[in-house]
Design an enzyme around this catalytic site. Structure first.
Site, PDB file in Angstrom:
ATOM      1  N   ASN A   1    -109.188 -43.174 -41.442  1.00  0.00           N
ATOM      2  CA  ASN A   1    -109.777 -43.665 -40.368  1.00  0.00           C
ATOM      3  C   ASN A   1    -111.083 -44.309 -41.049  1.00  0.00           C
ATOM      4  O   ASN A   1    -111.526 -44.048 -42.104  1.00  0.00           O
ATOM      5  CB  ASN A   1    -110.443 -42.439 -39.659  1.00  0.00           C
ATOM      6  CG  ASN A   1    -109.234 -41.781 -38.783  1.00  0.00           C
ATOM      7  OD1 ASN A   1    -108.424 -42.722 -38.154  1.00  0.00           O
ATOM      8  ND2 ASN A   1    -109.159 -40.496 -38.481  1.00  0.00           N
TER       9      ASN A   1
ATOM     10  N   ARG B   1    -155.680 -39.042 -23.502  1.00  0.00           N
ATOM     11  CA  ARG B   1    -154.831 -38.500 -23.786  1.00  0.00           C
ATOM     12  C   ARG B   1    -153.758 -38.028 -22.680  1.00  0.00           C
ATOM     13  O   ARG B   1    -154.310 -37.545 -21.693  1.00  0.00           O
ATOM     14  CB  ARG B   1    -154.930 -37.068 -24.792  1.00  0.00           C
ATOM     15  CG  ARG B   1    -155.436 -37.747 -26.142  1.00  0.00           C
ATOM     16  CD  ARG B   1    -155.547 -36.601 -27.203  1.00  0.00           C
ATOM     17  NE  ARG B   1    -156.767 -35.814 -27.103  1.00  0.00           N
ATOM     18  CZ  ARG B   1    -156.569 -34.494 -27.077  1.00  0.00           C
ATOM     19  NH1 ARG B   1    -155.574 -33.918 -27.305  1.00  0.00           N
ATOM     20  NH2 ARG B   1    -157.950 -33.881 -26.748  1.00  0.00           N
TER      21      ARG B   1
ATOM     22  N   LYS C   1    -103.174 -40.731 -41.671  1.00  0.00           N
ATOM     23  CA  LYS C   1    -104.265 -41.598 -41.333  1.00  0.00           C
ATOM     24  C   LYS C   1    -105.452 -41.868 -42.334  1.00  0.00           C
ATOM     25  O   LYS C   1    -105.796 -41.055 -42.853  1.00  0.00           O
ATOM     26  CB  LYS C   1    -104.837 -41.278 -40.115  1.00  0.00           C
ATOM     27  CG  LYS C   1    -103.953 -41.663 -38.774  1.00  0.00           C
ATOM     28  CD  LYS C   1    -104.650 -41.341 -37.423  1.00  0.00           C
ATOM     29  CE  LYS C   1    -105.668 -42.426 -37.501  1.00  0.00           C
ATOM     30  NZ  LYS C   1    -106.498 -42.357 -36.045  1.00  0.00           N
TER      31      LYS C   1
ATOM     32  N   SER D   1    -107.426 -37.201 -40.574  1.00  0.00           N
ATOM     33  CA  SER D   1    -107.431 -36.789 -39.203  1.00  0.00           C
ATOM     34  C   SER D   1    -107.134 -35.418 -39.452  1.00  0.00           C
ATOM     35  O   SER D   1    -106.405 -34.861 -40.398  1.00  0.00           O
ATOM     36  CB  SER D   1    -106.200 -37.611 -38.681  1.00  0.00           C
ATOM     37  OG  SER D   1    -105.413 -36.560 -37.857  1.00  0.00           O
TER      38      SER D   1
END
Lengths: 446, 446, 446, 446
Positions: free
Chosen positions: C279, C310, C277, C271
């Site tokens: 994650n 086309r 943290k 983080s």
């Protein structure tokens, strides 16, 4: 019958009624009757014809299935409906039949009828929205100081209050409703243009007849907009936006209701096989709506590139999409309103989940306290070491920090203890909560 | 009632029947009866209980509306259905009620019943597909040498044959059907996993009971796949792909049917106000389907990220999407099949539209003939000047080229005349047409 | 530079290289060189011209930015590229310039070049897929008898093994890869049709030149398919289907990685502010891909309704969508492969989470054991009462059941103890796991 | 380099610059510098640290590729950017490094930087919008009395004026711009919430720091909105709505530009092989945008169901979608503005196309004139017979009607002649045109 089994989670009784065959037929017939009435008032058709058309349109025994079937040949239900009405008028008075649907085109009646239904649906949604936001506001106020984990990427982060979380839900719901409410209002206009949008069959009287017709139907007047669908598209897009705001609430609640988290529970539903279970069924219905809505929006938007004065394909795609969007929104709203009104909240589990982190969620705070004295690199290193010690030993972050002499030089035991108190690290949570609750949709609560 | 007014262009009678409340209830009840039967055969529940469950499931007076309503509380119609069935069994024989839905979970019956309906729908689509491709093949053969303008970016290009165009439609329809057909076949599997996908309530007998149940329901056996929706998603994606191939045909026909082009016409439908009109209504229905399908796919795909053993939201979103996808595909197919079977083709208008270009569509050819002798730059300059002269004077390209001495030195008058003959500039059109017609979907025409 | 900051999570280095300007230019120039070569071999253009075109096409100093800018005027990058190449050929040999791009149309080079890139991307994806499924298979085998909670609607259900869960991930990944692999293979065809799809400029030689050209480029031959985009659409749809299978894994892992669940962890990312943290960053990248893909599919499908020979709009929409789909898929795959290869699994937390339910997840089992003797209603009542007692008192379900004399009459203490053993209620988990692991994508692992 | 070949039709130079790596890095670095500045002003960090951070952030030699690569590990580019900036600050002054990114979270800088770019893009779009609507208004005024066919379902209908058609385009563009303009304005807010949205690291000063920061960046203040994405989603949805309005214009122009219709032509682009061609290239670019946008909306909306305080997957999906939406809108707008500004209109072909219908488009009018005297059924029969005679014989509708004695009794020769005059059957076209032109977007033209 007001709903189908297959769509059972995608509507409510009230909305299924609004978009039922009976209701749709009624709206189309009302358009034809009102058209005749205002044309008679303008001296365009004989008053007697208007009376007889109104009389014929009043009955409820038109056959929706036959009209639905015939619609596939002309690519619109308006044509078989007008034919059926004309036949009925003929049986009462042959000469009045000449004046049915005078000057209008099939799309005029189809669009206008749909908008009358949308206006009615708007009212139904509004009631549930008011219920929802009142419940959210109460919830937020009640839990203004209930601390819980903030969670980012599904991992524990610094603490918040449950009041703040609920206020975030509230503000998003209000902002999104303001958009949806405005979209409904802007879209509640008449469609009346005749064959090519010039009202040619009515000469110079077209616009005034259109205004009178709009008034009769409770819609606002508007220049013909046959292939310009932005107002309607806005309703669908805003419905999806609003549903997303509701689905976000449902996702959060379903996550909080996990047994391992246990911070809240909706009254929920059971399981066909597991007696013990209490499912987040209301959240499931709301989330299902959140899953489906973006596709509805993309389909409706894709159909907006409509050719010339009336399109081949784009317009014919709309009815099921619009009805689906509004009903799905209503299903989500009714479900989540019930969830929130009856939500059980467990502050003690919220606190326990904070405690279970052993304070490592306060690592940011520790780092901030240490950085000015020790520099970023050292502070970060010391905190990381403490986090590691805490993880290994089961000690709290404060205890682990205390073991470092460098930390102990900077932070007193009191500071270290304070570090672990979630209430002391809520920052501006309460100020922000109040700011969020000040979001009002002027139109939503009037 | 088999369809709703609001969805009238988005289904057919046959498909609306398949996805009707009665049909859906029947499929779910048949699942429960078959489950009891195979479990009795395996000695898991008493034979008498199986008989009584079958007897109770046989009647047609279950109330779909009540079930639909109750479904909103549990987020699935299976739970109220099983309850209703259990109540009915109880009234016949209290003790047999214990064995209703034995070992199954709500999603088992919901998914399996839907797949039984899909298998039936597959058969309905197949018949219309065969009609369509046979009509396309005939059309292509009949017009193998009907020359018409090629059109690129909606501008005249070098000529093609209408037979080639129809063969292109044919080959795309066949390729896409092969995908869809395969997707239907792969998806026609049982869902049977019990609460968590282990069939725990059946001990080691689960898989064999599952195989027997699959056999009873006309589905293939499969390991439980509660949150793995790829097979079903493939049906929806392939439906959209197939519908896109049909919608491309509809777009071409609608463009050819423009009054100013006038090269083909579908029998079409009328207008509510303009007696003279003949609308490409069949194309409109097909194009509307083409507009809506991609959104259905995206919604279903968005719901595939399902949690753990059974999801909260993703699964609950599916029923309306799957039923919508298949019915919309069927509506497109029925419409375009009718369009092609009754298509009127106007070769003389095709020729006239070529002639109206004054030969400037052969500018490429002229350039190619001149380039080897004169170099790219000079050839291009001369052709551009001739095109400009032709546009200003109304002369044909050949006449305009003839005016250039440099061109006249390279191309003889005979060559210049030949230059303007569309039949002489079809390249490998017929070889390619035959190659395209050799595309077969082994499964489509067996 | 191989990627953009804004798209950083939506590609990988290898795929960003494949779809880079340099790579795209190279593929287009290679097409032009190969075309000249095979046309010279067929005696259509002078060998010397082919050599000089090849020489001019070999250099890498074409200016992509200038071509990109000019492309906006002609709605295709092919035209400015061919012009730039022609200019370069002219500077070497004026007369050879006549033969650049002979008989081809702008879409021929654009489509064929894209398919060459897709073929290369297919190879890149395949490597990562093999890594992923090998890791999944190992994970499943390793945890064949690791019991954990089944979870339905995010609530605890009857137990499963982690091996079974991983086998479900594996089988879905393999099935989806089989689709994607087949889609890539079917789509790896040449586009070569000339102005209107008849190869008119090459007379009867067109198809054989096309086959030779396909061979040169490593693609399969095919009849021109300018406005029939099903093969390409299949690649994009299958990419999305495959990505959804990967995102489902990511969702499960992210949920298991919640601190309160703690059953698994990816090595993850940090983080910017919270040192503590870890994650689920790999899951986030995969889930982000899962969020975006359905929209890409719907956009590509919406563009399939292409006009005549086309299209105006549909085709021009494709390049960014196709490149985005494949890169996004690759990003998801690379991320989740890394997640799975390095996944940490915590069996003791899995066990603890089962224990924390106090056995109430075995309520189904208790009910099944009691139903035959006591009838459905009584059994259900007794189990519900026991669940309630367990919830109130903190006793296990077995203890709570034991308190009921009616239960005690039916179930012995041994049976009640056995009732609580998750290993004893896994049903056919291991048989199903093996069946799932027997899913092989013949093409994936060859 | 400002754009990629693969995206060349999906952006403009100006917008590609805004979303380039350099520009994105600059916006992120400006955020960090401004944050330090306002925090220093508030006495939160040392002024010297703010100066050094600003100095470090000023340089342009951050490596976007390295940051992009590292971003894949942390699922956000903010983390490697902050690290790179911190390293740079450290090399200048070790102690200042402690104060980089103080109190902010990675999403704060990512979101705020994106919004700064969006605000800039808003300005670019606005200029082109003003060009477009001015050109549309002029076109409408110039052709206020240029009659042309109305066309419904691509078939000739009663006449309109080209001025009316252009006014319809104008009004839809203005209404949609009003939505988009409002969405941009509402979204131009700061994101500043810190780790969990409480700004905990700043104590009670968070909100005031946030306001000051917003002021510095030219954004409005706002409560943190990390997982509430409605404002941003509104920008994307409104972009799609606006693009649809532009694509509708492009579709109409491309249809009018067909050789067989020939009523208008854009200056257009050429063909790589056909010298004679003039393609609706500008329309193609605009239509391609119209095709792609709905998918972008659905993807962004699908990502809105974001978990708790910051999401895993939904947020990480957004950057490419938002940048794509705005650039695609800009590409569509730049193209269609150029088309309209240089549009050639051919009133004589419009008249000729009316004449070519032989007056059968006035069948509605004839029917209306006859109905009051002859009744609906008779009138309709007589008109249908006349239409049939006209179609067979090539006579005009007036001539064919005259052959019927019943008609001749009701309508005089003068009335029959008048019947065929398109100018006499324009109804309220001019009134409606003026009403449509009175649509103004207060914000669009200020």
């Amino acid at each position: 019958m007001t709903s189908r089994l297959i769509d059972c989670l995608a509507t409510t009784d009230a909305l299924a009624d609004i978009f039922s065959d009976a209701s749709m037929l009624r709206a189309m017939l009302d358009f034809e009757a009102a058209l005749a009435r205002v044309e008679a008032q303008a001296g365009i058709i004989p008053p007697r014809a208007a009376d007889i058309i109104a009389q014929a349109a009043r009955t409820d025994d038109f056959d929706p299935l036959a009209i639905a079937r015939a619609a596939r040949q002309s690519a619109t239900p308006s044509i078989p409906l007008v034919e059926a009405l004309t036949r009925r008028v003929s049986t009462i008075d042959e000469s009045s039949a000449a004046f049915v649907h005078w000057g209008a085109t099939s799309q005029d009646v189809a669009d206008s009828a749909m908008l009358v239904l949308l206006k009615r649906a708007h009212g139904v949604l509004k009631e549930d929205h008011v219920r929802l936001v009142q419940a959210l506001r109460s919830l937020s106020d009640k839990h203004a100081s209930t601390v819980m984990l903030g969670r980012t990427l599904l991992q524990p982060a610094t603490p918040i209050t449950f009041g703040l979380k609920a206020a975030g839900w509230y503000a998003a719901a209000e902002r999104s409703w303001t958009s949806l409410h405005g979209a409904f209002d802007s879209a509640a206009v008449i469609q009346f243009g005749g064959a090519s949008g010039t009202l040619a069959a009515l000469g110079q009287d077209g616009p005034s007849v259109g205004r009178a017709l709009a008034h009769e139907l409770g819609l606002a007047p508007a220049a013909p907009w046959h292939t310009h669908r932005d107002r309607l598209a806005n309703v669908v897009a805003s419905s999806s936006l609003y549903t997303a705001a509701l689905a976000k609430i449902a996702r959060d609640v379903a996550l909080m209701m996990q047994a391992e988290v246990g911070e809240a529970a909706e009254s929920g539903g059971g399981s066909s096989t597991m007696t013990h279970k209490r499912n987040p069924s209301g959240c499931a219905v709301t989330l299902a709506a959140g899953v489906r809505m973006p596709g509805v929006v993309s389909a409706l938007f894709a159909g907006m590139i409509q050719e010339h004065e009336r399109s081949v394909g784009g317009w014919q795609a709309e009815w099921p999409l619009v009805a689906d969007a509004v009903q799905t929104t209503g299903a989500a709203l009714a479900s989540i309103a019930q969830v929130i009104e009856t939500l059980e909240v467990y502050p003690e589990r919220m606190r326990a989940n904070i405690d279970a982190t052993n304070g490592i969620i306060f690592a940011e705070r520790a780092s901030i306290l240490l950085r000015p004295s020790l520099g970023r690199a050292t502070a970060q290193r010391l905190v990381e070491e403490a986090v590691k010690r805490s993880r290994t030993s089961g000690a709290t972050l404060a205890e682990a920090l205390k073991q470092s002499p460098e930390v102990a030089r900077v932070l007193s035991p009191g500071q270290l203890e304070e570090l672990m108190r979630p209430e002391a690290y809520l920052g501006a949570a309460e100020m922000i909560r109040k700011e969020l609750l000040s979001t009002t949709s002027a139109h939503g609560l009037d």
